[in-house]
Design an enzyme around this catalytic site. Sequence first.
Site: not given
Length: 503
Positions: A274, A279, A286, A297, A360
């Site tokens: 990933k 992010d 966030k 990330d 994902r």
Amino acid sequence: MDFSIKGCDWSKGEAKGFLTGKSDCIVLGIFEAQTLSGAALDIDTATKGLISRVVKAGDMDGKRGKTLFLHEVSGIGASRVLLVGLGKQDAFNQKAYNDAATTAWRALLATKVVQVTFSLAQLPVDERSSDWGVRAAILALRNETYRFTQMKSKPEPASHTLKRVVFSVDPADEKAAKVAIKQAVALANGMDLTRDLGNLPGNVCTPIYLGNTAKKIAKDWGLKAEVLGLKQIQALKMGSFLSVARASVEPPQFIVLHYQGAAAKAAPVVLVGKGITFDTGGISLKPGEGMDEMKYDMCGAGSVLGTMRAVAEMGLKINVVAIVPTCENMPGGNATKPGDIVTSMKGLTIEVLNTDAEGRLILCDALTYAERFKPAAVIDVATLTGACVIALGGHNSGLFSTNDALAGELLDASREANDPAWRMPLDDEYQDQLKSNFADLANIGGRPAGAVTAACFLSRFTESYPWAHLDIAGTAWKGGAAKGATGRPVPLLAQFLIDRAGQ
């Protein structure tokens, strides 16, 4: 740093070369409440009972974490002796050995020693041979000497003077120990690359930067690199991946790195990392506090690239393909919104209920792309869920797999490499949490078992090959005063590939 090996059976009086050889320091281990043995006993004899007297006087009680330097010791060629407490012998396991090695290196690096003789690799550790001890000790040393100074205008030079380490090993392990040195140095170099990539800020380590890093690895080590841009990703119909990338000014990249160490017809192991280089959470933004750490990330991508570098340097006889989907997850006028439905490369539609569950979404298209290689196994690596941190903390990486044999191999590798992982459940019952009224599946399954449902989501895209998922959200970096990337799980992945290659 130069590392070398010298075989020595202390029980047969073969220690003369160590006793008379010139060195700045000999490192000895002392068990708590035990009689001296091995190297400590031989040096005690050569120094006419000095070690015994020090222990008897209580200056070194053998407790874990204790150290004591002895200076100007007569009877040996070394100018110093470093005694390291090992704790109780019946509790001396792999962790205790690593702690002892780390303690020794920290003490030595604070001095002006240049050459060291290191005897701890011959200590009895969970039936491991001394070549294992050599590799673990080198990795512990490289961990202690790692510094990230690339972004400082005036970086401080290294304060230590250590340049050479001679490891005493059992004569039967001498050949294997030389291989262990090569493996350890390659692993450490791969981990350093992984840590550097993680520690770089998001404005430097962009998707294009990761692509260029892959190209450099390929150029330096004879690999083949392909870096696909936006139009090529669109042509592959990776709608899930593109839904994450769409609001960023940084163009997405899809990196494919090929290492061929075996026959061309041999099925490769595919590593998928990933690569979210920053992010924000997207529209599901966030909290501001701690968001700076979201530069980490992309540590899944970093660990995969670091592993490929290590594998190439070791020259493993195995074929490996690395796949890295990389982009930023940003808010914006054209960002994916909660409730949007996107179509993955596989053709499954996904309701994006939370844009902060983006890892994902980029991985699923990469997992579909992996099918074209007809892989022997696929392992994806991702800082995927905060839920995994809640479940396992910062010690174990979360391991999920639909294949018991593959999971067993990875767990064995994690133990051998001192890179712990814990297998988590992946029962079919959890799949129900991903049901959507409007699409084939949702990208989140609610708060319960969040790490498990994230892995369940990925499993929907892996039916055609043996697959495992490593959630490294708790192990890829540390916060607080020791903030920084750890380089994990490069040791685990590399050990798995070493085992697969039979080396």
